[in-house]
Design a protein around this motif. Sequence first.
Motif, mmCIF file in Angstrom:
data_model
loop_
_atom_site.group_PDB
_atom_site.id
_atom_site.type_symbol
_atom_site.label_atom_id
_atom_site.label_comp_id
_atom_site.label_asym_id
_atom_site.label_seq_id
_atom_site.Cartn_x
_atom_site.Cartn_y
_atom_site.Cartn_z
ATOM 1 N N THR A 41 0.836 -1.202 0.000
ATOM 2 C CA THR A 41 0.000 0.000 0.000
ATOM 3 C C THR A 41 0.868 1.249 0.000
ATOM 4 O OG1 THR A 41 -1.506 -1.267 1.354
ATOM 5 C CG2 THR A 41 -1.960 1.073 1.145
ATOM 6 N N PHE A 42 1.916 1.199 0.814
ATOM 7 C CA PHE A 42 2.807 2.349 0.895
ATOM 8 C C PHE A 42 3.396 2.666 -0.480
ATOM 9 C CE2 PHE A 42 7.176 3.951 1.660
ATOM 10 C CZ PHE A 42 6.827 5.170 2.212
ATOM 11 N N ASN A 43 3.862 1.619 -1.170
ATOM 12 C CA ASN A 43 4.487 1.838 -2.469
ATOM 13 C C ASN A 43 3.496 2.345 -3.508
ATOM 14 O OD1 ASN A 43 6.873 0.982 -1.501
ATOM 15 N ND2 ASN A 43 7.225 -0.576 -3.058
ATOM 16 N N MET A 44 2.297 1.786 -3.484
ATOM 17 C CA MET A 44 1.314 2.235 -4.467
ATOM 18 C C MET A 44 0.983 3.704 -4.233
ATOM 19 S SD MET A 44 -1.300 -0.836 -5.278
ATOM 20 C CE MET A 44 -1.825 -1.146 -3.630
ATOM 21 N N SER A 45 0.960 4.077 -2.959
ATOM 22 C CA SER A 45 0.643 5.474 -2.637
ATOM 23 C C SER A 45 1.791 6.385 -3.031
ATOM 24 C CB SER A 45 0.397 5.629 -1.139
ATOM 25 O OG SER A 45 -0.521 4.680 -0.703
ATOM 26 N N LEU A 46 2.984 6.011 -2.573
ATOM 27 C CA LEU A 46 4.151 6.859 -2.841
ATOM 28 C C LEU A 46 4.524 6.837 -4.326
ATOM 29 C CD1 LEU A 46 5.877 8.509 -0.812
ATOM 30 C CD2 LEU A 46 7.621 6.754 -1.028
ATOM 31 N N GLY A 47 4.137 5.742 -4.992
ATOM 32 C CA GLY A 47 4.490 5.595 -6.404
ATOM 33 C C GLY A 47 3.495 6.247 -7.341
ATOM 34 N N ASP A 48 2.637 7.038 -6.811
ATOM 35 C CA ASP A 48 1.621 7.738 -7.607
ATOM 36 C C ASP A 48 2.262 8.428 -8.815
ATOM 37 O OD1 ASP A 48 -1.068 9.006 -7.856
ATOM 38 O OD2 ASP A 48 0.152 10.800 -7.636
ATOM 39 N N GLU A 49 1.636 8.234 -9.973
ATOM 40 C CA GLU A 49 2.272 8.746 -11.200
ATOM 41 C C GLU A 49 2.322 10.271 -11.268
ATOM 42 O OE1 GLU A 49 0.708 6.915 -14.654
ATOM 43 O OE2 GLU A 49 1.710 5.045 -14.188
ATOM 44 N N GLU A 50 1.295 10.865 -10.761
ATOM 45 C CA GLU A 50 1.279 12.325 -10.813
ATOM 46 C C GLU A 50 2.393 12.887 -9.920
ATOM 47 O OE1 GLU A 50 -2.638 13.945 -10.191
ATOM 48 O OE2 GLU A 50 -1.658 15.752 -9.433
ATOM 49 N N PHE A 51 2.567 12.249 -8.776
ATOM 50 C CA PHE A 51 3.622 12.671 -7.861
ATOM 51 C C PHE A 51 4.987 12.447 -8.515
ATOM 52 C CE2 PHE A 51 5.908 11.842 -3.672
ATOM 53 C CZ PHE A 51 5.984 13.177 -3.359
ATOM 54 N N PHE A 52 5.098 11.293 -9.199
ATOM 55 C CA PHE A 52 6.344 10.981 -9.904
ATOM 56 C C PHE A 52 6.663 12.031 -10.960
ATOM 57 C CE2 PHE A 52 7.948 8.978 -13.863
ATOM 58 C CZ PHE A 52 9.251 8.761 -13.456
ATOM 59 N N SER A 53 5.621 12.556 -11.598
ATOM 60 C CA SER A 53 5.888 13.561 -12.640
ATOM 61 C C SER A 53 6.563 14.794 -12.044
ATOM 62 C CB SER A 53 4.606 13.927 -13.385
ATOM 63 O OG SER A 53 3.740 14.633 -12.527
ATOM 64 N N LYS A 54 6.375 15.002 -10.735
ATOM 65 C CA LYS A 54 7.046 16.130 -10.081
ATOM 66 C C LYS A 54 8.447 15.730 -9.612
ATOM 67 C CE LYS A 54 4.911 18.496 -6.788
ATOM 68 N NZ LYS A 54 4.095 18.634 -5.563
ATOM 69 N N THR A 55 8.521 14.532 -8.987
ATOM 70 C CA THR A 55 9.750 14.177 -8.278
ATOM 71 C C THR A 55 10.768 13.438 -9.133
ATOM 72 O OG1 THR A 55 8.879 12.027 -7.604
ATOM 73 C CG2 THR A 55 8.436 13.899 -6.145
ATOM 74 N N GLY A 56 10.281 12.720 -10.160
ATOM 75 C CA GLY A 56 11.194 11.896 -10.951
ATOM 76 C C GLY A 56 11.732 10.700 -10.186
ATOM 77 N N VAL A 57 11.093 10.369 -9.080
ATOM 78 C CA VAL A 57 11.549 9.205 -8.293
ATOM 79 C C VAL A 57 10.505 8.095 -8.425
ATOM 80 C CG1 VAL A 57 12.186 8.346 -6.009
ATOM 81 C CG2 VAL A 57 12.720 10.707 -6.641
ATOM 82 N N ARG A 58 10.922 6.983 -9.044
ATOM 83 C CA ARG A 58 9.992 5.850 -9.155
ATOM 84 C C ARG A 58 9.992 5.041 -7.868
ATOM 85 N NH1 ARG A 58 12.009 2.109 -13.430
ATOM 86 N NH2 ARG A 58 14.014 3.056 -12.968
ATOM 87 N N VAL A 59 8.826 4.522 -7.540
ATOM 88 C CA VAL A 59 8.741 3.642 -6.371
ATOM 89 C C VAL A 59 8.183 2.311 -6.858
ATOM 90 C CG1 VAL A 59 7.825 3.369 -4.050
ATOM 91 C CG2 VAL A 59 8.294 5.660 -4.922
ATOM 92 N N LEU A 60 8.935 1.240 -6.639
ATOM 93 C CA LEU A 60 8.590 -0.061 -7.205
ATOM 94 C C LEU A 60 8.592 -1.141 -6.113
ATOM 95 C CD1 LEU A 60 11.326 0.388 -9.913
ATOM 96 C CD2 LEU A 60 8.915 0.593 -10.415
ATOM 97 N N SER A 61 7.780 -2.161 -6.287
ATOM 98 C CA SER A 61 7.793 -3.268 -5.319
ATOM 99 C C SER A 61 8.085 -4.584 -6.029
ATOM 100 C CB SER A 61 6.436 -3.477 -4.649
ATOM 101 O OG SER A 61 5.765 -2.297 -4.407
ATOM 102 N N VAL A 62 8.849 -5.425 -5.361
ATOM 103 C CA VAL A 62 9.031 -6.797 -5.837
ATOM 104 C C VAL A 62 8.572 -7.744 -4.739
ATOM 105 C CG1 VAL A 62 10.640 -8.534 -6.705
ATOM 106 C CG2 VAL A 62 11.147 -6.129 -7.044
ATOM 107 N N CYS A 63 7.673 -8.648 -5.095
ATOM 108 C CA CYS A 63 7.270 -9.695 -4.149
ATOM 109 C C CYS A 63 7.960 -10.971 -4.591
ATOM 110 C CB CYS A 63 5.759 -9.914 -4.197
ATOM 111 S SG CYS A 63 4.835 -8.450 -3.760
ATOM 112 N N TYR A 64 8.664 -11.582 -3.684
ATOM 113 C CA TYR A 64 9.385 -12.804 -4.057
ATOM 114 C C TYR A 64 9.007 -13.949 -3.137
ATOM 115 C CZ TYR A 64 12.316 -11.330 -0.204
ATOM 116 O OH TYR A 64 12.745 -10.940 1.032
#
Length: 612
Positions: free
Chosen positions: A229-252
């Motif tokens: 949930t944290f990643n989906m929230s922080l990884g918001d695309e609109e927010f990314f368009s400002k920050t240029g920081v991608r937030v990604l999750s890997v489940c293994y």
Amino acid sequence: MATSRALLASRNYFSSVIFTNQKCNTTPTPCQSQSINSSRYLLKKTLCDINLIRGLHTRSKDAVKYDWQNAALIVVGACKGIGAHVLKMALNEGVESVTNLDINEKAGFAMQYELNQKYSDKNKVRFLKCDITDEHQHIDTLQNLLVDRRKTYVIVNNAGLIEQRPDMSKEAIDSNVVAIVTSSVTALELMRKDEKGSGGAIINLAPVSILCHLPYFQCYNATKSSILTFNMSLGDEEFFSKTGVRVLSVCYGATDEGLVPIVNAKDKEEIEKLMKTKEGLLTKEKAAAKAVIEIYKTGRTGSTWLSKEIKPAEDITEFIRNIYSDTTEIQCYYRVSIGVIMYDLKDKVAVVTGASNGIGASFVREILEEGIKHVRLLDIDKKTGNALQDELRQKYGKDKVKFVKCDVTDDGQFFKALEDAKKDNGYLDLLVNNAGVAEQDSFARIRKLIEINITALINGTLKAIEMMRTDKGGRGGAIINVCSVGSLIPVSPMFLYSTSKRAAMHFTTCVGRVPCENTDVRVMAACIGVTDTAMLEKLTCYTKDLYEKAQKVLASHPMQSSTAVARCMVEMYQKGGPASIWLIRGGLPAQDVTAQLDKADEEMEAIIRKID
Ligand SMILES: NC(=O)c1ccc[n+]([C@@H]2O[C@H](COP(=O)([O-])OP(=O)(O)OC[C@H]3O[C@@H](n4cnc5c(N)ncnc54)[C@H](O)[C@@H]3O)[C@@H](O)[C@H]2O)c1
């Protein structure tokens, strides 16, 4: 925004990132404490900037390719296991430098020495002892590391605590939740492009068990699941368009070594048996590390990837989003993030124009369900309006609803209806300028369309602002101007309708800003997509040929129900800021598109200034 920042500052560190599942009807309490440590400050700042956590329904555009060269990698927990493999694979990919943050000094320094020898570069690999559960140490370390604003940093948060005993839940929360949040938010603040950084990526790792129910490791799974949930929230695309920081999750899946040291022999046997019966629950450390390397190259922000067995990582973002939309009964209604000012419809007095049919009528039903004190229905369609009034009075009580026959193009009628609503109930809190037409096949109809869709909307807005503004004795309020997707993009076959709706949106943006300062009146626009109402049947175009083209355009857009639209309008009433513009399309949750439009305006302004 300023108020939202202040309000948010009063919120608890954790509650800021948790989605509530309840209908929101409370306004946040005023700021109580400013004694913040730095990670709290950073988190609050970041979340304020996101403003609305809306990651669940954003859509990405075409994938962009990123490469490891020129990136500086920081892996948290790289002395062994997946972290160590990530570190080594990134070196093979040509990463500029790697830093391993871990508590195991002996292994860390040995690895640093060995790899620097291998690459004949004493600065290629660096070990830094860091206990990520010590929040201050963790933040200081990152602040000292991410100093070069021209560099692209990549943070991989791999460390975590799987052991669980009743006395260890706090430790598990510290390392599996607090540390991830601290690391991500601190790094984001240091990397963001809109604050002179160069952007980058944050990759948070989580076990696959957060995607299914397992009878083991409850605390571990619970704490790790928050990452999603944290990643989906922080990884918001609109927010990314400002920050240029991608937030990604890997489940293994569980790796060979993962379980071994922490469970007794009997449990281990059972767990291993269970793991083997379920495809995807096991993986190889190298496969999980490879997934991290690959998703860095193409992963869209907010995406979630699954690494199972030895297969290449699979993008499961849509799958996760669908789970959220299926299980959350009415997303736009209940999915509410803490930290956003919430406005409550209870005990409010509203006027809705064009309320006898379609979207207007559905909105009236929704706000009655929300506990509105009184709603006045204005429309020229007396028969249906009266029938609706009678039906709703039976259900909600006589005083709740009143239909008034009113043609909004007649200022006298319209203003009197607004004044009466205020006089009868003591105040007016909400006007929805919803009445609208789309017939545009004769000059007489075109004139009428302009009078209803533009003139009446402007006059109603200005009148209602005067009646509600706090600086002139009112108690503040909101105005929702019903616009269209045709306000955002030109819909040429329906060019007059599209033009009128564009004008309505532009007026909303302009008046909602400076002229409404200090009034406590929020003027907002709902840009609605194709909706199943009588308007579509009544539609006419300037020529027959254009009508056929319009039908094709309409058919190419997803149809939504007026009820879905009305729920989204409730959400925008609850959350929308002054002059905010909302997209309500395809039955999806309402999306605040103000920032995108602001950006487009800024670009246009730059072009205009260049000409100067
Ligand atoms: N249906 C869609 O696909 C769609 C898409 C985007 C935006 N919209 C907008 O949503 C709003 C509501 O439209 P709808 O789809 O519910 O259509 P609708 O035809 O079902 O409802 C419109 C209502 O407005 C009333 N009205 C028309 N002229 C009026 C006047 N002069 N004074 C008072 N009332 C008047 C009508 O009697 C009717 O009850 C409109 O502004 C429309 O432009 C609709």
